[in-house]
Write a protein that holds these residues in place. Structure first.
Motif, PDB file in Angstrom:
ATOM      1  N   GLY A   4       0.851  -1.188   0.000  1.00  0.00           N
ATOM      2  CA  GLY A   4       0.000   0.000   0.000  1.00  0.00           C
ATOM      3  C   GLY A   4       0.874   1.220   0.000  1.00  0.00           C
ATOM      4  N   GLY A   5       0.658   2.169  -0.878  1.00  0.00           N
ATOM      5  CA  GLY A   5       1.506   3.337  -0.970  1.00  0.00           C
ATOM      6  C   GLY A   5       0.968   4.496  -0.196  1.00  0.00           C
ATOM      7  N   GLY A   6       0.995   5.700  -0.744  1.00  0.00           N
ATOM      8  CA  GLY A   6       0.522   6.886  -0.051  1.00  0.00           C
ATOM      9  C   GLY A   6       0.376   8.029  -1.015  1.00  0.00           C
ATOM     10  N   ARG A   7       0.487   9.263  -0.536  1.00  0.00           N
ATOM     11  CA  ARG A   7       0.376  10.438  -1.390  1.00  0.00           C
ATOM     12  C   ARG A   7       1.537  10.489  -2.379  1.00  0.00           C
ATOM     13  NH1 ARG A   7      -1.827  15.596   2.028  1.00  0.00           N
ATOM     14  NH2 ARG A   7      -3.772  14.656   2.724  1.00  0.00           N
ATOM     15  N   TRP A   8       1.232  11.156  -3.494  1.00  0.00           N
ATOM     16  CA  TRP A   8       2.290  11.284  -4.502  1.00  0.00           C
ATOM     17  C   TRP A   8       3.243  12.393  -4.080  1.00  0.00           C
ATOM     18  CZ3 TRP A   8       2.694   7.255  -7.247  1.00  0.00           C
ATOM     19  CH2 TRP A   8       1.580   6.528  -7.651  1.00  0.00           C
ATOM     20  N   SER A   9       4.142  12.086  -3.171  1.00  0.00           N
ATOM     21  CA  SER A   9       5.178  13.024  -2.745  1.00  0.00           C
ATOM     22  C   SER A   9       6.504  12.302  -2.861  1.00  0.00           C
ATOM     23  CB  SER A   9       4.937  13.477  -1.307  1.00  0.00           C
ATOM     24  OG  SER A   9       5.073  12.381  -0.438  1.00  0.00           O
ATOM     25  N   LEU A  10       7.565  13.060  -2.718  1.00  0.00           N
ATOM     26  CA  LEU A  10       8.881  12.431  -2.852  1.00  0.00           C
ATOM     27  C   LEU A  10       9.061  11.313  -1.847  1.00  0.00           C
ATOM     28  CD1 LEU A  10      11.347  15.366  -3.573  1.00  0.00           C
ATOM     29  CD2 LEU A  10      10.577  13.587  -5.123  1.00  0.00           C
ATOM     30  N   ARG A  11       8.497  11.485  -0.642  1.00  0.00           N
ATOM     31  CA  ARG A  11       8.681  10.451   0.368  1.00  0.00           C
ATOM     32  C   ARG A  11       8.090   9.129  -0.101  1.00  0.00           C
ATOM     33  NH1 ARG A  11       6.503  10.971   6.481  1.00  0.00           N
ATOM     34  NH2 ARG A  11       4.541  11.402   5.425  1.00  0.00           N
ATOM     35  N   TYR A  12       6.898   9.182  -0.649  1.00  0.00           N
ATOM     36  CA  TYR A  12       6.259   7.934  -1.035  1.00  0.00           C
ATOM     37  C   TYR A  12       6.858   7.364  -2.321  1.00  0.00           C
ATOM     38  CZ  TYR A  12       2.977   8.949   2.646  1.00  0.00           C
ATOM     39  OH  TYR A  12       2.425   9.192   3.871  1.00  0.00           O
ATOM     40  N   PHE A  13       7.351   8.225  -3.197  1.00  0.00           N
ATOM     41  CA  PHE A  13       8.092   7.697  -4.345  1.00  0.00           C
ATOM     42  C   PHE A  13       9.375   7.025  -3.903  1.00  0.00           C
ATOM     43  CE2 PHE A  13       5.453  10.359  -7.134  1.00  0.00           C
ATOM     44  CZ  PHE A  13       5.172   9.420  -8.120  1.00  0.00           C
ATOM     45  N   SER A  45      -3.047   3.443  -1.567  1.00  0.00           N
ATOM     46  CA  SER A  45      -4.083   3.498  -0.532  1.00  0.00           C
ATOM     47  C   SER A  45      -4.627   4.899  -0.342  1.00  0.00           C
ATOM     48  CB  SER A  45      -3.513   3.001   0.800  1.00  0.00           C
ATOM     49  OG  SER A  45      -2.533   3.918   1.269  1.00  0.00           O
ATOM     50  N   CYS A  46      -3.864   5.929  -0.808  1.00  0.00           N
ATOM     51  CA  CYS A  46      -4.264   7.331  -0.650  1.00  0.00           C
ATOM     52  C   CYS A  46      -4.514   7.697   0.813  1.00  0.00           C
ATOM     53  CB  CYS A  46      -5.517   7.630  -1.474  1.00  0.00           C
ATOM     54  SG  CYS A  46      -5.265   7.460  -3.252  1.00  0.00           S
ATOM     55  N   THR A  47      -3.848   6.963   1.736  1.00  0.00           N
ATOM     56  CA  THR A  47      -4.000   7.140   3.188  1.00  0.00           C
ATOM     57  C   THR A  47      -5.464   7.118   3.613  1.00  0.00           C
ATOM     58  OG1 THR A  47      -4.045   9.551   3.111  1.00  0.00           O
ATOM     59  CG2 THR A  47      -1.875   8.501   3.314  1.00  0.00           C
ATOM     60  N   ALA A  49      -8.847   4.464   4.374  1.00  0.00           N
ATOM     61  CA  ALA A  49      -9.208   3.072   4.649  1.00  0.00           C
ATOM     62  C   ALA A  49     -10.011   2.465   3.502  1.00  0.00           C
ATOM     63  CB  ALA A  49      -9.992   2.997   5.958  1.00  0.00           C
ATOM     64  N   GLY A  50     -10.937   3.251   2.875  1.00  0.00           N
ATOM     65  CA  GLY A  50     -11.754   2.733   1.776  1.00  0.00           C
ATOM     66  C   GLY A  50     -10.923   2.359   0.575  1.00  0.00           C
ATOM     67  N   PHE A  51      -9.991   3.260   0.196  1.00  0.00           N
ATOM     68  CA  PHE A  51      -9.110   2.943  -0.927  1.00  0.00           C
ATOM     69  C   PHE A  51      -8.233   1.733  -0.601  1.00  0.00           C
ATOM     70  CE2 PHE A  51     -10.117   7.276  -2.234  1.00  0.00           C
ATOM     71  CZ  PHE A  51     -10.229   7.136  -3.604  1.00  0.00           C
ATOM     72  N   SER A  52      -7.816   1.628   0.656  1.00  0.00           N
ATOM     73  CA  SER A  52      -6.977   0.497   1.053  1.00  0.00           C
ATOM     74  C   SER A  52      -7.714  -0.817   0.878  1.00  0.00           C
ATOM     75  CB  SER A  52      -6.536   0.655   2.512  1.00  0.00           C
ATOM     76  OG  SER A  52      -5.777   1.816   2.686  1.00  0.00           O
ATOM     77  N   LEU A  53      -9.000  -0.852   1.269  1.00  0.00           N
ATOM     78  CA  LEU A  53      -9.791  -2.075   1.119  1.00  0.00           C
ATOM     79  C   LEU A  53      -9.947  -2.449  -0.347  1.00  0.00           C
ATOM     80  CD1 LEU A  53     -12.603  -1.501   3.778  1.00  0.00           C
ATOM     81  CD2 LEU A  53     -10.775  -3.186   3.872  1.00  0.00           C
ATOM     82  N   CYS A  54     -10.196  -1.462  -1.199  1.00  0.00           N
ATOM     83  CA  CYS A  54     -10.330  -1.748  -2.625  1.00  0.00           C
ATOM     84  C   CYS A  54      -9.040  -2.292  -3.208  1.00  0.00           C
ATOM     85  CB  CYS A  54     -10.752  -0.478  -3.379  1.00  0.00           C
ATOM     86  SG  CYS A  54     -12.425   0.080  -2.992  1.00  0.00           S
ATOM     87  N   GLY A  55      -7.930  -1.623  -2.858  1.00  0.00           N
ATOM     88  CA  GLY A  55      -6.645  -2.083  -3.373  1.00  0.00           C
ATOM     89  C   GLY A  55      -6.297  -3.471  -2.885  1.00  0.00           C
ATOM     90  N   THR A  56      -6.614  -3.765  -1.615  1.00  0.00           N
ATOM     91  CA  THR A  56      -6.326  -5.087  -1.061  1.00  0.00           C
ATOM     92  C   THR A  56      -7.119  -6.165  -1.779  1.00  0.00           C
ATOM     93  OG1 THR A  56      -5.906  -4.088   1.093  1.00  0.00           O
ATOM     94  CG2 THR A  56      -6.325  -6.454   1.049  1.00  0.00           C
ATOM     95  N   LEU A  57      -8.392  -5.914  -2.050  1.00  0.00           N
ATOM     96  CA  LEU A  57      -9.217  -6.896  -2.759  1.00  0.00           C
ATOM     97  C   LEU A  57      -8.730  -7.097  -4.190  1.00  0.00           C
ATOM     98  CD1 LEU A  57     -12.776  -5.891  -1.466  1.00  0.00           C
ATOM     99  CD2 LEU A  57     -11.479  -7.958  -0.914  1.00  0.00           C
ATOM    100  N   MET A  58      -8.236  -6.023  -4.797  1.00  0.00           N
ATOM    101  CA  MET A  58      -7.668  -6.176  -6.148  1.00  0.00           C
ATOM    102  C   MET A  58      -6.454  -7.087  -6.125  1.00  0.00           C
ATOM    103  SD  MET A  58      -7.958  -2.234  -7.500  1.00  0.00           S
ATOM    104  CE  MET A  58      -6.767  -2.566  -8.798  1.00  0.00           C
ATOM    105  N   ILE A  59      -5.609  -6.934  -5.093  1.00  0.00           N
ATOM    106  CA  ILE A  59      -4.420  -7.783  -4.986  1.00  0.00           C
ATOM    107  C   ILE A  59      -4.813  -9.226  -4.705  1.00  0.00           C
ATOM    108  CG2 ILE A  59      -2.358  -8.215  -3.612  1.00  0.00           C
ATOM    109  CD1 ILE A  59      -2.097  -5.195  -3.228  1.00  0.00           C
ATOM    110  N   THR A  89      -4.801   2.708   7.609  1.00  0.00           N
ATOM    111  CA  THR A  89      -4.903   1.866   6.404  1.00  0.00           C
ATOM    112  C   THR A  89      -4.433   0.447   6.684  1.00  0.00           C
ATOM    113  OG1 THR A  89      -2.738   2.710   5.710  1.00  0.00           O
ATOM    114  CG2 THR A  89      -4.693   3.811   4.827  1.00  0.00           C
ATOM    115  N   SER A  90      -3.408   0.309   7.546  1.00  0.00           N
ATOM    116  CA  SER A  90      -2.941  -1.034   7.896  1.00  0.00           C
ATOM    117  C   SER A  90      -4.022  -1.822   8.609  1.00  0.00           C
ATOM    118  CB  SER A  90      -1.694  -0.951   8.789  1.00  0.00           C
ATOM    119  OG  SER A  90      -0.610  -0.425   8.074  1.00  0.00           O
TER     120      SER A  90
END
Length: 802
Positions: A4-13, A45-47, A49-59, A89-90
């Motif tokens: 699961g990633g996060g915001r599109w910032s240098l840290r998450y890249f 995950s976009c930090t 919980a809803g996006f995290s659940l969708c991404g997890t089910l896709m995986i 998100t975890s």
């Protein structure tokens, strides 16, 4: 694998690139999972919980539109999930993966709720759980002696529970919490929140607590305090918890934005260690879109960094013109900013931990003839993750405890603001919970840059420490850190700072003037060297010499009528006893010893008994002598010296019996009196038996009173040399002295008690000497015309009653 990633910032890249780099490194390593290639699937995950659940089910399902319970993976098998970064998100991911029994290794979730192995049996993390930093925070407070601190946290349920637990731990360790305030977390400012913020900031500014702990599992909590409505004084030191210490990880667009966070200038923070990842720097500097088969997750980075679009199948010339070698180098430099390397190392470690578990399972299946394609059920990998134990390239040991946590260790960093407004940080210490007691915390205090408001290490206490010589007294209805300092009482001391109780000195010692240590007591006794002792000794010797002179006069004029008139033998006996009485007072002066304590009261009692019984014998002799001259008097046979000597011996025998009984039952002994005079230890003779002592005094008083009565009745007998009147006066003086002696003796202490007794001895003895013998010496030496038998007989008849 999934992440699961996060915001599109240098840290998450940076997290994405280190994940990709770790997968590449494992696939190229012939010692880990040989003949097996690891793949991955990344979702954002976009930090949330809803996006995290969708991404997890896709995986889990392998398709874009997931259907729970179905797996449509066309190749490979899902081993586990890496992530997510945040606890929220975890938690959402763990709820889903736990149903399918897939292991999840988070690289940023520090929330203590994941310690519950009943709810999260397949959850692991490569960052310390949040409570592990409590001891580090407490030891840091102890190091700087900060006992009065405040705590700020968010309104999140997990943060509230954690902050309450932190407060309890601080109090349990002996510190105090001045306040614990909860702040409503919000990305957007709302007008109605201003009054709440203003109330909190005013309370913080007015508080005596100079140290504020910012505790939260939300990494964006710090940004709240960089907003314009947080206007606080600069006299506070902030301690930032590990999950919140993200200020150094935020890429400020301008120095003005950074300077808005000047509140945190000089603050300390716990941070996830920034371990070294060998080869990662070269990987970043060789970064190029052509290196990646799927450019979809690079497009936002390229759009933000180079203002150009990437598309699959782009011509190499298009890629080069879009990026440029110089631009790529600048991007790699920003991505490899060591100051912003937190959590990157923990992500790298998480990938390696899962790879080691897969390798161990692959090895175990190979040894037992299993399927080399490594097909397995999701729950089977869980046991091998529990048994993972390896060393990272940086030298750290990685293994999971029974709660799925790795050994807890933190960097302690110091945040400081440069004059140009830019913010930076540097490591000034470490905390390792696994180290032995006393070696867990290390801080290089000389390297700390405090807020410019302070010229020395900040001070944060409710009450200033009580210096030695004082003890703490808690203030009513206030925490234990708020107290008053009370001086130790007269006989007590304290030799430590903030002593709760004063201690008593040993009996032979006394507190010094500051009452911070004990010093030997001054031994006090009536000595010859001091003025009082010297004066009393001089008076005793002087009167003993006068007594000797009078005795010599009486011996010289022993045949004169004045000497013979009242039984010269009794006069000799009385003078000798008086001389000894004066001299026995010398035994009372000087350092008391066992022998002197035994002798002084006994000698005084017997000698004074001899003196008083001699006076009594003289009085009785006068009465017998005058009554024996009457015709047919029966007292003639009692006239003579035998009756007087017998009387003296009989009186002395009774006193001797009392003294012997005293010495046998409870004799006097040297003793120290430590209660009468502060700081002094009076060396004196303990009388042993008070009853025996007052019996000796009382017996002497009885004889004196008897002598006074007999002399008073015989005072008018006719005789020029009749001693009855003089004996009456002498006994009156004697009795007056010893009657006043008792209250004076009982009301004094120490050496003055001895001085009172010596004075009584000298006064009563000199009273006897002066009243009885001075008139006779006057006649013998100055009026010899009166010292004749004719004068005696003439006076007798002239005063004979008709």
């Amino acid at each position: 694998m999934g992440t699961g990633g996060g915001r599109w910032s240098l840290r998450y890249f940076r997290h994405l690139f280190v994940f990709y780099f770790a997968i590449q490194e494992i696939n190229q390593n012939l010692e880990i999972l040989p003949n097996i290639t690891l793949g991955f699937h990344i979702t954002d995950s976009c930090t949330d919980a809803g996006f995290s659940l969708c991404g997890t089910l896709m995986i889990l399902t392998g398709i874009l539109n997931p259907v729970p319970g179905f797996s449509c993976h066309q190749q490979g098998q899902l081993a586990g999930l890496i992530g997510s970064f945040s606890s929220v998100t975890s938690h959402a991911i763990a709820r889903v993966t736990g149903i399918y029994r897939y292991p999840q290794i988070s690289y940023g979730s520090m929330d203590v709720l994941f310690n519950d192995r009943v709810d999260f049996p397949f959850f692991y993390r490569t960052v310390p759980q949040d409570q592990s930093q409590y001891q580090g925070l407490i030891q840091l407070l102890d190091l700087f002696r900060w006992t009065w601190v405040g705590i700020l946290t968010s309104d999140d349920d997990s943060d509230q529970k954690g902050s309450e637990e932190l407060k309890r731990e601080i109090i349990r360790s002996g510190g105090c919490v001045a306040f614990l305030e909860r702040i409503q977390f919000s990305y957007d400012f709302k007008v109605e929140q201003y009054s709440k913020f203003k109330k909190i900031t005013d309370m913080i500014d007015k508080s005596l607590a100079k140290v504020i702990i910012l505790y939260s599992t939300n990494s964006y909590m710090v940004i709240q305090f960089c907003m314009p409505w947080w206007k606080m004084n600069a006299d506070k030191v902030w301690i930032i918890s590990a999950a919140s210490s993200s200020l150094a990880n935020i890429d400020f667009p301008s120095s003005a934005t950074a300077s808005a966070c000047s509140t945190f200038n000089g603050s300390l923070a716990f941070a996830i260690p920034k371990g070294k990842i060998p080869g990662f720097k070269d990987f970043l500097y060789k970064l190029h879109p052509a290196s990646f088969p799927d450019l979809s997750f690079l497009r936002p980075l390229w759009r933000s960094a180079f203002f150009c679009e990437l598309s699959n199948g782009s011509e190499p010339s298009r890629l080069r013109s879009c990026t440029g070698e110089e631009n790529l180098s600048n991007l790699a430099s920003r991505l490899f900013d060591v100051n912003n390397f937190q959590f990157t190392y923990s992500l790298y470690t998480a990938v390696y931990a899962l790879a080691h578990a897969l390798h161990n399972m692959y090895t175990a299946k190979s040894q037992h003839g299993g399927n080399l394609k490594l097909e397995f059920q999701p729950w089977q990998l869980n046991q091998y993750i529990k048994e993972v134990h390896f060393k990272t390239p940086d030298g750290d040991e990685i293994f999971f405890d029974e709660k799925g946590n790795v050994p807890a260790h933190y960097d302690i960093i110091n945040w400081y603001l440069f004059p140009n407004g830019s913010f930076s940080s540097r490591s000034i210490g470490k905390f390792n919970l696994s180290a032995s007691s006393g070696q867990q915390l290390f801080v290089n205090q000389s390297a700390i840059l405090w807020n410019p408001y302070y010229t020395e290490t900040p001070h944060s206490v409710c009450s200033e420490s009580c210096v030695p010589g004082y003890r703490k007294v808690l203030q009513r209805q206030k925490p234990v850190c708020c107290f008053d300092c009370i001086p130790c009482s007269e006989r007590e001391f304290s030799n430590t700072t903030d002593a709760e109780n004063c201690m008593k000195c040993p009996d032979d010692q006394w507190p010094n003037e500051r009452k911070d240590e004990c010093i030997p007591r001054v031994v006090v006794f009536l000595a010859y060297e001091e003025p009082l002792g010297a004066a009393l000794a001089s008076i005793a010797i002087l009167f003993s010499i006068i007594t000797d002179v009078i005795l010599a006069i009486f011996i010289t004029y022993k045949d004169s009528p004045v000497v013979k008139a009242n039984n010269r033998d009794l006069s000799y006996s009385l003078l000798i006893s008086l001389m000894l009485s004066f001299l026995c007072s010398l035994v009372f002066i000087g350092r008391p010893g066992r022998v002197t304590c035994l002798l002084r009261q006994v000698a005084f009692g017997i000698i004074f008994t001899i003196a008083v019984s001699s006076v009594l014998a003289k009085t009785i002799t006068v009465v017998i002598a005058f009554n024996a001259t009457k015709p047919s008097s029966k007292l003639r046979k009692w006239a003579g010296t035998r009756i007087s000597i017998s009387l003296i011996l009989l009186c002395c025998l009774a006193q001797i019996v009392i003294c012997i009984a005293w010495l046998l039952i409870s004799p006097p002994f040297p003793d120290y009196d430590i209660k009468s005079e502060p700081g002094k230890m009076i060396l004196q003779c303990n009388e042993g038996s008070t009853i025996a002592f007052y019996s000796v005094i009382g017996y002497i008083g009885f004889l004196a009173l008897l002598s006074f009565i007999v002399a008073f009745l015989a005072r008018k007998l006719p005789d020029t040399f009749n001693e009855a009147q003089f004996i009456s006066f002498s006994m009156l003086v004697f009795c007056s002295v010893w009657v006043s002696f008792i209250p004076a003796y009982l009301s004094t202490k120490g050496k003055y008690m001895v001085a009172v007794e010596i004075f009584a001895i000298l006064a009563s003895s000199s009273g006897l000497l002066g009243c009885i013998f001075f008139p006779k010496c006057y006649i013998i030496l100055l009026r010899p015309d009166l010292n004749t038998r004719e004068h005696l007989i003439g006076k007798q008849y002239s005063k004979k009653p008709k």
